[in-house]
Write a protein that holds these residues in place. Structure first.
Motif, PDB file in Angstrom:
ATOM      1  N   MET A 128       0.878  -1.325  -0.002  1.00 16.94           N
ATOM      2  CA  MET A 128       0.004   0.038  -0.151  1.00 16.94           C
ATOM      3  C   MET A 128       0.729   1.325  -0.024  1.00 16.94           C
ATOM      4  O   MET A 128       1.887   1.374   0.780  1.00 16.94           O
ATOM      5  N   PRO A 129       0.707   2.033  -0.943  1.00 15.95           N
ATOM      6  CA  PRO A 129       1.565   3.283  -1.187  1.00 15.95           C
ATOM      7  C   PRO A 129       1.250   4.080   0.413  1.00 15.95           C
ATOM      8  O   PRO A 129       0.292   4.101   0.767  1.00 15.95           O
ATOM      9  N   ALA A 130       2.434   4.848   0.631  1.00 17.00           N
ATOM     10  CA  ALA A 130       2.339   5.865   1.780  1.00 17.00           C
ATOM     11  C   ALA A 130       1.456   6.904   1.411  1.00 17.00           C
ATOM     12  O   ALA A 130       1.570   7.544   0.437  1.00 17.00           O
ATOM     13  N   PRO A 131       0.542   7.059   2.422  1.00 15.88           N
ATOM     14  CA  PRO A 131      -0.436   8.128   2.339  1.00 15.88           C
ATOM     15  C   PRO A 131       0.076   9.521   2.199  1.00 15.88           C
ATOM     16  O   PRO A 131      -0.494  10.640   1.311  1.00 15.88           O
ATOM     17  N   LEU A 132       1.239   9.860   2.433  1.00 18.02           N
ATOM     18  CA  LEU A 132       1.840  11.100   2.207  1.00 18.02           C
ATOM     19  C   LEU A 132       2.766  11.355   1.293  1.00 18.02           C
ATOM     20  O   LEU A 132       3.925  11.989   0.939  1.00 18.02           O
ATOM     21  N   GLY A 133       2.941   9.726   0.446  1.00 16.67           N
ATOM     22  CA  GLY A 133       4.188   9.904  -0.454  1.00 16.67           C
ATOM     23  C   GLY A 133       4.297  10.606  -1.467  1.00 16.67           C
ATOM     24  O   GLY A 133       5.481  11.235  -1.638  1.00 16.67           O
ATOM     25  N   THR A 134       3.194  11.348  -1.784  1.00 15.78           N
ATOM     26  CA  THR A 134       3.460  12.604  -2.888  1.00 15.78           C
ATOM     27  C   THR A 134       3.416  14.114  -2.504  1.00 15.78           C
ATOM     28  O   THR A 134       3.750  14.941  -2.906  1.00 15.78           O
ATOM     29  N   ALA A 135       3.142  13.932  -0.868  1.00 13.22           N
ATOM     30  CA  ALA A 135       3.099  15.431  -0.287  1.00 13.22           C
ATOM     31  C   ALA A 135       4.350  15.702   0.303  1.00 13.22           C
ATOM     32  O   ALA A 135       4.497  16.945   0.493  1.00 13.22           O
ATOM     33  N   LEU A 136       5.206  14.711   0.690  1.00 19.86           N
ATOM     34  CA  LEU A 136       6.324  15.115   1.578  1.00 19.86           C
ATOM     35  C   LEU A 136       7.555  15.367   0.911  1.00 19.86           C
ATOM     36  O   LEU A 136       7.806  14.597  -0.121  1.00 19.86           O
ATOM     37  N   HIS A 137       8.270  16.523   1.123  1.00 17.43           N
ATOM     38  CA  HIS A 137       9.607  16.655   0.769  1.00 17.43           C
ATOM     39  C   HIS A 137      10.590  16.362   1.755  1.00 17.43           C
ATOM     40  O   HIS A 137      10.560  16.730   2.834  1.00 17.43           O
ATOM     41  N   ILE A 138      11.454  15.126   1.463  1.00 20.68           N
ATOM     42  CA  ILE A 138      12.266  14.531   2.494  1.00 20.68           C
ATOM     43  C   ILE A 138      13.606  14.702   2.160  1.00 20.68           C
ATOM     44  O   ILE A 138      14.179  14.476   1.033  1.00 20.68           O
ATOM     45  N   ALA A 139      14.339  15.412   2.972  1.00 20.05           N
ATOM     46  CA  ALA A 139      15.786  15.697   2.522  1.00 20.05           C
ATOM     47  C   ALA A 139      16.678  15.088   3.457  1.00 20.05           C
ATOM     48  O   ALA A 139      16.673  14.733   4.710  1.00 20.05           O
ATOM     49  N   ILE A 140      17.409  14.060   2.828  1.00 17.46           N
ATOM     50  CA  ILE A 140      18.442  13.520   3.579  1.00 17.46           C
ATOM     51  C   ILE A 140      19.877  13.813   3.621  1.00 17.46           C
ATOM     52  O   ILE A 140      20.483  14.400   2.278  1.00 17.46           O
ATOM     53  N   VAL A 141      20.763  14.123   4.617  1.00 18.38           N
ATOM     54  CA  VAL A 141      22.048  14.509   4.517  1.00 18.38           C
ATOM     55  C   VAL A 141      23.001  13.515   4.580  1.00 18.38           C
ATOM     56  O   VAL A 141      22.991  12.822   5.459  1.00 18.38           O
ATOM     57  N   GLY A 142      23.797  13.280   3.678  1.00 16.10           N
ATOM     58  CA  GLY A 142      24.854  12.316   3.343  1.00 16.10           C
ATOM     59  C   GLY A 142      24.255  11.359   2.546  1.00 16.10           C
ATOM     60  O   GLY A 142      23.313  10.546   2.532  1.00 16.10           O
ATOM     61  N   ALA A 143      25.434  10.748   1.773  1.00 22.45           N
ATOM     62  CA  ALA A 143      24.976   9.678   0.768  1.00 22.45           C
ATOM     63  C   ALA A 143      26.010   8.518   0.916  1.00 22.45           C
ATOM     64  O   ALA A 143      26.497   7.762   0.216  1.00 22.45           O
TER      65      ALA A 143
END
Length: 450
Positions: free
Chosen positions: A1-16
């Motif tokens: 089931m897709p995340a309810p907020l999947g298209t709404a959230l901008h998630i920033a990850i620091v570090g690759a």
């Protein structure tokens, strides 16, 4: 089931690094379509030595769909030998063939770069849901407004601010986000070092005793006062990986930001001069000018991993000594659990509660990551203390304990102790996170946000 907020959230990850890449990939597979990864380096030219791919890590790599990238490099371990440094006497030999049947995966070892590349290939395949921002350094965090201050290479001034709904700090042992989080609460950051060596098969082929080591599906640990060496084959038995641990003398006076240094081969040989001839011959094969020493570091458990909609993961919050082989595994488990809890949020107001559940410090305890990771950090430290005993009487008692493992006694080397393996390998962090999240009532989630 897709995340309810999947298209709404901008998630920033620091570090690759591995934790950042694994988290990005887990989020994309959970349905999040706006995942941005900010990395200081120009590209991901991965380096490093061997890494242990324990069953709990392999489980997550298979879920992420990247196992096939790593499989050809990995070597299955069938046994582990612990030996006296000076004499090469074997204190205990633990068979590892039970691990696949007991935990669903064998215990493997591989090249660190192969693991990191497998995660990066997965992230590239997940574009455009994942966007990589190279040459971009995070220099500040605004916890109240959930934004990061970034400066691109060549950009003048202090950089610019990037807004997000969630910030996940996977920026490692030197984490700027952790420093900012601690400073917000008026706290500050709090040795050992390691040589990491890779010998190629061609270097060992003329020595039958060394050739037998690289051909074996086994790990070898030589233990001595204040020092030890662990070694095993990687890259389909083409490389023999050695990792040493010894007292830190070269980093003691160095800046705290220094974590690697070019080392003197003569000094390395001197540190291990009382080890057995087979170790001496291996160390002698290291080319002049190619000895690299790494600083090892742990710090006291942090009060919290979460501030607002910002969370720490991996080495940013639970760096560990390598004696349990769980550093990368626990960092990647962090990312897997973050994807679970964020995918269950149905409103942006739920984000902080979801991050607190990821950490889980509520009462009564519903702990997901913090207690598990910190317990394993202490187990790794305890293993180091046992392996590095210097008092002759204590060493004799420990060595006898190793010999008694064959008769059902506990193993002083926590990595190959059955009870520790049950705790580490027999645990599925994704299943646990899904179950634990659903155990929280609306009132309990409200309490978590306080």
């Amino acid at each position: 089931m897709p995340a309810p907020l999947g298209t709404a959230l901008h998630i920033a990850i620091v570090g690759a690094g591995m934790s950042g890449l694994a988290t990005a990939l887990a989020l994309a597979q959970s349905g999040f379509t706006h995942v941005s990864v900010y990395e200081t380096a120009r590209d991901l030219g991965f380096v490093g030595a061997g890494i242990q791919v324990a069953p709990n890590l392999a489980r997550q790599l298979q879920r992420l769909g990247v196992w096939e990238h790593l499989a050809t490099d990995a070597v299955d371990l069938e046994e582990s030998s612990v030996r006296v440094c000076a004499t090469d006497e074997e204190l205990v030999n633990v068979k590892l063939l039970h691990i696949a049947e007991r935990y669903g995966q064998p215990h493997r070892v591989a090249h660190r770069s192969a693991l990191a590349n497998s995660l990066y290939e997965g992230c590239k395949a997940a574009a455009p849901d994942i966007t990589m921002h190279f040459n971009t350094t995070v220099v500040g965090v605004d916890f109240e407004n959930t934004r990061i201050q970034v400066r691109k290479r060549g950009e003048e001034g202090e950089g610019h601010w990037v807004d997000a709904d969630v910030i996940l700090a996977a920026d490692g042992i030197k984490s700027i986000v952790r420093k900012c989080m601690l400073a917000k609460h008026g706290e500050a950051d709090d040795g050992q070092s390691a040589y990491r060596i890779m010998l190629h098969r061609e270097q060992m082929v003329d020595d039958p005793e060394l050739l037998a080591l690289i051909d074996a599906n086994a790990s070898f640990r030589w233990i001595g006062p204040g020092r030890h060496i662990i070694a095993y084959p990687i890259s389909a038995h083409k490389i023999f990986n050695l990792s040493t641990t010894q007292p830190d003398v070269n980093f003691a006076a160095a800046p705290t930001s220094t974590y690697t240094t070019r080392a003197d081969k003569r000094e390395m040989l001197k540190v291990f001069s009382d080890f057995c001839p087979v170790v001496q011959r291996m160390l002698a094969l290291v080319p002049e000018g190619e000895v690299c020493e790494w600083r090892l570091r742990v710090h006291q458990p942090l009060t919290t991993w979460v501030e607002g909609n910002v969370a720490l993961l991996g080495d940013a919050c639970h760096p560990t000594l390598p004696h349990l082989g769980q550093g990368a595994s626990q960092a990647i488990e962090d990312g897997a659990v973050l994807a679970v809890v964020l995918s269950k949020a149905t409103d942006k107001c739920d984000i902080h509660a979801a991050l607190r559940i990821y950490e889980s410090t509520s009462t009564p305890p519903q702990r997901l990551r913090k207690s598990r990771a910190e317990f394993l950090v202490e187990q790794a430290a305890a293993a180091g203390r046992a392996l590095h005993l210097a008092d002759p009487a204590a060493m004799a008692e420990r060595d006898e304990a190793f010999r008694q493992v064959a008769h059902g006694g506990p193993n002083p080397d926590k990595w190959i102790d059955r009870s520790v393996q049950d705790f580490v390998y027999g645990f599925d962090c994704v299943d646990d996170a899904a179950r634990r999240y659903d155990e929280y009532s609306a009132e309990e989630k409200k309490d978590v946000t306080v």
